[in-house]
Design an enzyme around this catalytic site. Structure first.
Site, PDB file in Angstrom:
ATOM      1  N   LYS A   1     -40.461 -31.363 -67.464  1.00 55.84           N
ATOM      2  CA  LYS A   1     -41.176 -32.195 -68.432  1.00 55.84           C
ATOM      3  C   LYS A   1     -40.415 -32.285 -69.753  1.00 55.84           C
ATOM      4  O   LYS A   1     -40.498 -33.267 -70.461  1.00 55.84           O
ATOM      5  CB  LYS A   1     -42.563 -31.616 -68.697  1.00 55.84           C
ATOM      6  CG  LYS A   1     -43.387 -31.553 -67.431  1.00 55.84           C
ATOM      7  CD  LYS A   1     -44.859 -31.358 -67.696  1.00 55.84           C
ATOM      8  CE  LYS A   1     -45.605 -31.476 -66.365  1.00 55.84           C
ATOM      9  NZ  LYS A   1     -47.004 -31.660 -66.433  1.00 55.84           N
ATOM     10  N   ARG A   2     -39.707 -31.228 -70.076  1.00 56.54           N
ATOM     11  CA  ARG A   2     -39.017 -31.174 -71.377  1.00 56.54           C
ATOM     12  C   ARG A   2     -37.694 -31.943 -71.369  1.00 56.54           C
ATOM     13  O   ARG A   2     -37.180 -32.295 -72.414  1.00 56.54           O
ATOM     14  CB  ARG A   2     -38.709 -29.725 -71.760  1.00 56.54           C
ATOM     15  CG  ARG A   2     -39.899 -28.824 -71.736  1.00 56.54           C
ATOM     16  CD  ARG A   2     -40.157 -28.170 -73.092  1.00 56.54           C
ATOM     17  NE  ARG A   2     -41.512 -27.663 -73.130  1.00 56.54           N
ATOM     18  CZ  ARG A   2     -42.517 -28.270 -73.737  1.00 56.54           C
ATOM     19  NH1 ARG A   2     -42.332 -29.399 -74.392  1.00 56.54           N
ATOM     20  NH2 ARG A   2     -43.727 -27.758 -73.729  1.00 56.54           N
TER      21      ARG A   2
END
Ligand code: GLU
Length: 514
Positions: free
Chosen positions: A267-268
């Site tokens: 997600k990052r």
């Protein structure tokens, strides 16, 4: 394929925005269902109340809708197996956990957090590599296998908190067939006695997932590779509940990897590496942290569907551009790769560019106009003339990956340039070329036809008549009209700008440039 009707589900947990890996899982379920005239179901797995994030379920539904891969049955549209949100099915699960206890395949465990922690420490001290509550350690814990029947009963009657754990056999092999991976064999000594039912009265993911797949008559479980380690437990649950004959077929999809192939796309990564990993923008309700989405970056939904379809699935030939109908026709789980698929952000842009080129000019004009309106500019000519904006879009689309780039490429269609590309002027502007543009302007002024072919002919004949090589003044011509050294097809650009505007711009340049 058996004769069983195809019923597949996408079963996300509403713990945040949907990652594109999740979107791909949804897409493959959708394509598989459509291909086999089956049903695609959206089920929300929200049994873990601690990880619940407000807005996440809505986000998931909106993302699927934006991509045109909505489920026909499920939380949005309802259906014969409603409710489709596990928290609303809460009362259904206990019965099955109880059945497992009664048949001796599960047991009550009363251990406190401290006791579990003490066990972990004890096993660590004894150099056990992966301390677990399992076939060995359960023998020294506080559960209905070690307590007498009477003691267990007393505890239950006294309302002592308990969980229900599966009783994993000590020495067995669990075998199951995965459509993508082939036969998978796992020895039970590597499995732990997972909690099936929690002390808060909720089932865990494992129990709820299997029970719902059974009750909803799911024929195929198509999900991410991260669930492969859970599959043997699920297979055992089907066996112990006597549902083996209707156990779904499994297909565990490969991971999406970072562009350099180094690890899972997380997600990052997106905002860190400069590309979205979410379908839509998202603002974390707790932290306020923002993450960008494909939609807001200006991707077309069909381009996103197309690029995700090819991340892990191979059509067997070199075709890269697929309409949704073509994907449905060509898709098969047998052609999904086992190994991880590297996400390539440049390729993602390339897909959008292809869809941009294919898009209807009227649709592009609508998007472009909306983009210009957001910029709050005044004094733009032709901005409300949609056929003009359409013409501009037609010319610019070859040069762009996104509609959001249209303005920087083609603002000169709406405002005359106030600066000219320095390098080109330095190199090409001199008394001879100045004289040429004076003559060209006179010829253009006198022309009754201002089609691009006529303009081109006039340009060439005027150049020839004045002993100027057309190639030496072509770029300069572009600079006088647009201010820029590169851009869309020049003669078509001139035709669209129209005679008055072109003549005016050349006159201005002749005055400004000494
Ligand atoms: N709730 C699980 C998830 O969040 C679903 C896994 C499955 O499809 O079985 O991904």
């Amino acid at each position: 394929m058996s004769d069983r009707p195809v019923r597949v589900r996408f079963a996300p947990s509403p713990t945040g925005p949907l990652h594109i890996g999740g979107v791909r899982t949804a897409l493959y379920n959708y394509l598989f269902a459509k291909k086999h005239n089956g049903t695609f179901i959206l089920r929300i797995e929200d049994t873990d109340q601690n990880r619940f994030v407000p807005g996440a379920e809505e986000y998931i539904a909106n993302a699927l809708e934006w991509l045109g891969i909505s489920a026909t049955e499920g939380v949005v549209n309802g259906g014969p197996h409603a409710p489709y949100r596990q928290s609303e099915r809460k009362l259904m699960y206990h019965e099955f956990a109880q059945r497992l206890v009664d048949s001796g395949n599960a047991y009550y465990a009363f251990d406190t957090t401290e006791e579990l922690e003490a066990m972990r420490k004890r096993l660590e001290a004894a150099k056990v590599a992966a301390p677990q509550y399992n076939a060995i350690s359960r023998g020294s814990m506080k559960n209905s296998l070690t307590l007498s029947e009477d003691e267990t009963k007393k505890k239950l009657e006294a309302g002592e908190p308990y969980v229900i754990r599966i009783k994993i056999p000590r020495n067995e092999e669990v075998r199951f067939h995965d459509i993508i991976r082939g036969w998978v064999v796992v020895h039970t000594s590597s499995l732990d006695d997972k909690v099936l039912f929690k002390s808060d009265g909720m089932p865990t993911y494992h129990l709820a997932n299997v029970v719902d797949d059974y009750l909803m008559n799911i024929s195929h479980v198509i999900r991410g590779e991260e669930w492969l380690p859970s599959a043997p437990l699920h297979v055992l649950l089907y066996r112990y509940l006597n549902w083996e004959s209707v156990m779904p077929q499994f297909a565990h999809l490969p991971l999406l990897l970072r562009p350099d192939g180094n690890g899972k796309l997380s997600k990052r990564d997106g905002d860190r590496l400069g590309f979205p990993v979410f379908p839509l923008d998202w603002k974390d309700p707790a932290t306020g942290e923002q993450s960008s989405g494909y939609r807001e970056r200006g991707y077309f939904p069909d381009a996103v569907v197309n690029l995700l379809a090819l991340l892990g699935w191979h059509p067997g030939n070199n075709q890269e551009l697929f309409t949704k109908e073509e994907l449905i026709e060509a898709f098969s789980l047998e052609k999904v790769n086992k190994s991880g698929a590297k996400f390539d952000p440049d390729k993602a842009k390339w897909f959008n560019q292809q869809y941009l080129r294919k898009a209807d000019n009227s649709e592009l004009a609508r998007l472009f106009k909306a983009d210009i309106d957001k910029r709050n500019m005044s004094g733009l000519s032709h901005i409300d003339n949609m056929s003009y904006v359409e013409g501009v879009s037609h010319l610019i689309k070859e040069k762009a990956h996104f509609v959001s780039e249209f303005w920087s490429i083609g603002s000169f269609f709406f405002i005359a340039p106030d600066m000219y590309d320095e390098a080109v002027i330095q190199k090409r502007w001199n008394p001879t070329t100045k004289d040429f543009f004076g003559k060209l302007n006179a010829a253009l002024t006198n022309s009754t036809d201002f089609s691009h072919t006529v303009i081109e002919t006039l340009f060439k004949s005027t150049a020839e008549a004045n002993g100027v090589a057309p190639g030496s003044v072509m770029q300069l011509f572009r600079v006088l009209i647009t201010g820029m050294a590169a851009g869309p097809a020049l003669f078509e650009t001139l035709e669209l700008l129209g005679k008055d505007e072109v003549v005016k711009r050349i006159s201005t340049a002749l005055e400004k440039l000494k």
